[in-house]
Design a protein around this motif. Structure first.
Motif, PDB file in Angstrom:
ATOM      1  N   GLY A 189       0.814  -1.211   0.000  1.00  0.00           N
ATOM      2  CA  GLY A 189       0.000   0.000   0.000  1.00  0.00           C
ATOM      3  C   GLY A 189       0.846   1.259   0.000  1.00  0.00           C
ATOM      4  O   GLY A 189       1.892   1.331   0.650  1.00  0.00           O
ATOM      5  N   ILE A 190       0.361   2.267  -0.719  1.00  0.00           N
ATOM      6  CA  ILE A 190       1.118   3.506  -0.857  1.00  0.00           C
ATOM      7  C   ILE A 190       1.100   4.310   0.435  1.00  0.00           C
ATOM      8  O   ILE A 190       2.047   5.060   0.727  1.00  0.00           O
ATOM      9  CB  ILE A 190       0.565   4.352  -2.033  1.00  0.00           C
ATOM     10  CG1 ILE A 190       1.541   5.463  -2.409  1.00  0.00           C
ATOM     11  CG2 ILE A 190      -0.815   4.890  -1.721  1.00  0.00           C
ATOM     12  CD1 ILE A 190       2.864   4.956  -2.947  1.00  0.00           C
ATOM     13  N   GLU A 191       0.055   4.154   1.252  1.00  0.00           N
ATOM     14  CA  GLU A 191      -0.020   4.908   2.504  1.00  0.00           C
ATOM     15  C   GLU A 191       1.130   4.551   3.429  1.00  0.00           C
ATOM     16  O   GLU A 191       1.823   5.438   3.959  1.00  0.00           O
ATOM     17  CB  GLU A 191      -1.345   4.635   3.213  1.00  0.00           C
ATOM     18  CG  GLU A 191      -1.455   5.293   4.577  1.00  0.00           C
ATOM     19  CD  GLU A 191      -2.621   4.764   5.395  1.00  0.00           C
ATOM     20  OE1 GLU A 191      -2.619   4.976   6.624  1.00  0.00           O
ATOM     21  OE2 GLU A 191      -3.522   4.134   4.813  1.00  0.00           O
ATOM     22  N   VAL A 192       1.369   3.259   3.637  1.00  0.00           N
ATOM     23  CA  VAL A 192       2.442   2.843   4.538  1.00  0.00           C
ATOM     24  C   VAL A 192       3.800   3.182   3.933  1.00  0.00           C
ATOM     25  O   VAL A 192       4.716   3.602   4.647  1.00  0.00           O
ATOM     26  CB  VAL A 192       2.327   1.341   4.881  1.00  0.00           C
ATOM     27  CG1 VAL A 192       2.416   0.463   3.659  1.00  0.00           C
ATOM     28  CG2 VAL A 192       3.384   0.940   5.901  1.00  0.00           C
ATOM     29  N   TYR A 193       3.940   3.044   2.623  1.00  0.00           N
ATOM     30  CA  TYR A 193       5.211   3.383   1.974  1.00  0.00           C
ATOM     31  C   TYR A 193       5.544   4.861   2.183  1.00  0.00           C
ATOM     32  O   TYR A 193       6.670   5.212   2.556  1.00  0.00           O
ATOM     33  CB  TYR A 193       5.152   3.063   0.485  1.00  0.00           C
ATOM     34  CG  TYR A 193       6.369   3.527  -0.278  1.00  0.00           C
ATOM     35  CD1 TYR A 193       7.558   2.810  -0.222  1.00  0.00           C
ATOM     36  CD2 TYR A 193       6.338   4.700  -1.027  1.00  0.00           C
ATOM     37  CE1 TYR A 193       8.695   3.249  -0.904  1.00  0.00           C
ATOM     38  CE2 TYR A 193       7.452   5.133  -1.715  1.00  0.00           C
ATOM     39  CZ  TYR A 193       8.633   4.409  -1.651  1.00  0.00           C
ATOM     40  OH  TYR A 193       9.742   4.853  -2.326  1.00  0.00           O
ATOM     41  N   ASN A 194       4.572   5.725   1.947  1.00  0.00           N
ATOM     42  CA  ASN A 194       4.822   7.158   2.089  1.00  0.00           C
ATOM     43  C   ASN A 194       5.199   7.514   3.521  1.00  0.00           C
ATOM     44  O   ASN A 194       6.099   8.345   3.751  1.00  0.00           O
ATOM     45  CB  ASN A 194       3.594   7.956   1.647  1.00  0.00           C
ATOM     46  CG  ASN A 194       3.412   7.957   0.138  1.00  0.00           C
ATOM     47  OD1 ASN A 194       4.345   7.692  -0.620  1.00  0.00           O
ATOM     48  ND2 ASN A 194       2.201   8.237  -0.313  1.00  0.00           N
ATOM     49  N   TRP A 195       4.523   6.900   4.494  1.00  0.00           N
ATOM     50  CA  TRP A 195       4.829   7.233   5.890  1.00  0.00           C
ATOM     51  C   TRP A 195       6.223   6.740   6.265  1.00  0.00           C
ATOM     52  O   TRP A 195       6.991   7.457   6.908  1.00  0.00           O
ATOM     53  CB  TRP A 195       3.793   6.639   6.835  1.00  0.00           C
ATOM     54  CG  TRP A 195       3.879   7.230   8.202  1.00  0.00           C
ATOM     55  CD1 TRP A 195       3.249   8.350   8.661  1.00  0.00           C
ATOM     56  CD2 TRP A 195       4.690   6.766   9.303  1.00  0.00           C
ATOM     57  NE1 TRP A 195       3.602   8.605   9.962  1.00  0.00           N
ATOM     58  CE2 TRP A 195       4.481   7.656  10.388  1.00  0.00           C
ATOM     59  CE3 TRP A 195       5.545   5.685   9.478  1.00  0.00           C
ATOM     60  CZ2 TRP A 195       5.111   7.496  11.624  1.00  0.00           C
ATOM     61  CZ3 TRP A 195       6.183   5.528  10.705  1.00  0.00           C
ATOM     62  CH2 TRP A 195       5.972   6.416  11.759  1.00  0.00           C
TER      63      TRP A 195
END
Length: 303
Positions: A189-195
């Motif tokens: 998921g992009i959310e966890v990657y960005n964080w």
């Protein structure tokens, strides 16, 4: 008032920080705290700062194989070893000068939010437990992250890694997160990657990797089996209402299954909101709960 701390768990040196309240008289309660999946203690230290300012001592440390702690293989997420780390941290905390050994609480977030449920259920030294944005059901959470169509690929990779290690090769590692949706990672998921990309590189000991065997251990982990046994230790669950990493619906169902005494704090936002825009809310509700439950002496237990 933060000093370095070190203790041993399973013959491995675990390292972190001990926070003491600046103006404390007599014995003070202590909260044992550590990070989630593929994390480091620096990410949870802000919570310890809030708690210590309110009069609670805090022991914050890195899991085995992560951060400044020893442990091989590096970046192996072993829930069972991490649970033992919590219990050994409690034992260490009880030996510290100025700490009330009868007023120990535990706090865990994300993957470690499941650990604290197991620890509280099996270690009656724990006086209060805070489980933040927790993984409460291992297989259900695993299936929420791994689509059915990907299961054969994941299981084949796990089997190949076992064969390779049996022949003497080192543990295979994969990325904890990636912006490539086709890549095999621990937390898609992009959310966890960005964080992770925004917060991980700031900590020199952090790496965007875990062992592949960590995924095997993840699918074998069942904190839900211990949920009802947490009682009669007071439980606070802090759940983000838009969480998709440790999904809110799974966590809310687990909260419903937990026995009293229990308390729910439903926080607006996704998984990482508790570390950012909702930090004040998440930290203050945990602080107030821990202060209330650790304020007096331990009552006698029946049975």
């Amino acid at each position: 008032m933060r000093v370095d701390a070190e203790f041993t768990s399973g013959a491995v040196a675990l390292r972190g920080w001990l926070y003491r309240p600046e103006q404390a008289s007599g014995l003070v309660p202590l909260v044992v705290m550590t990070h989630g999946f593929a994390g480091v203690k620096e990410w949870v230290a802000p919570f310890a700062e809030v708690f210590s300012k309110a009069g609670l001592a805090c022991l914050v440390y890195d899991h085995p194989g992560f951060g400044t702690s020893d442990g091989e293989p590096r970046f192996e997420v072993d829930p069972f070893g991490q649970i033992e780390g919590y219990r050994d941290a409690i034992t260490f905390a009880q030996t510290l000068d100025g700490i009330d050994p009868e007023r120990i609480g535990i706090w865990g977030t994300s993957f470690a939010g499941g650990h604290v449920l197991v620890v509280a259920a099996t270690d009656r030294r724990v006086r209060a437990v805070v489980s933040q944005v927790p993984l409460t059901n291992g297989w259900a959470n695993f299936r929420s992250l791994v689509p059915t169509i990907m299961l054969p690929t994941v299981h084949a990779a796990i089997a190949a890694d076992r064969q390779a290690r049996a022949s003497g090769k080192p543990h295979q590692t994969i990325k904890a997160a990636s912006d490539d949706p086709t890549e095999l990672v621990a937390m898609p998921g992009i959310e966890v990657y960005n964080w992770l990309m925004a917060n991980g590189p700031q900590v020199p000991t952090w790496r965007n990797e875990v062992t592949l065997s960590s995924i095997d251990k993840f699918q074998s982990y069942a904190p839900e089996a211990f949920l009802r046994r947490v009682s009669p230790t007071p439980l606070l669950m802090v759940i983000a209402d838009q969480d998709t990493l440790t999904p809110a619906d799974i966590a809310l169902q687990s909260y419903a299954e937990a026995l009293e005494p229990k308390q729910l704090a439903l926080i607006p936002g996704p998984h990482f909101a508790v570390y950012e825009e909702q930090f004040e809310r998440a930290s203050s509700v945990a602080r107030d709960f821990l202060l209330a439950k650790l304020s007096g002496q331990r009552p006698p237990r029946l049975g």
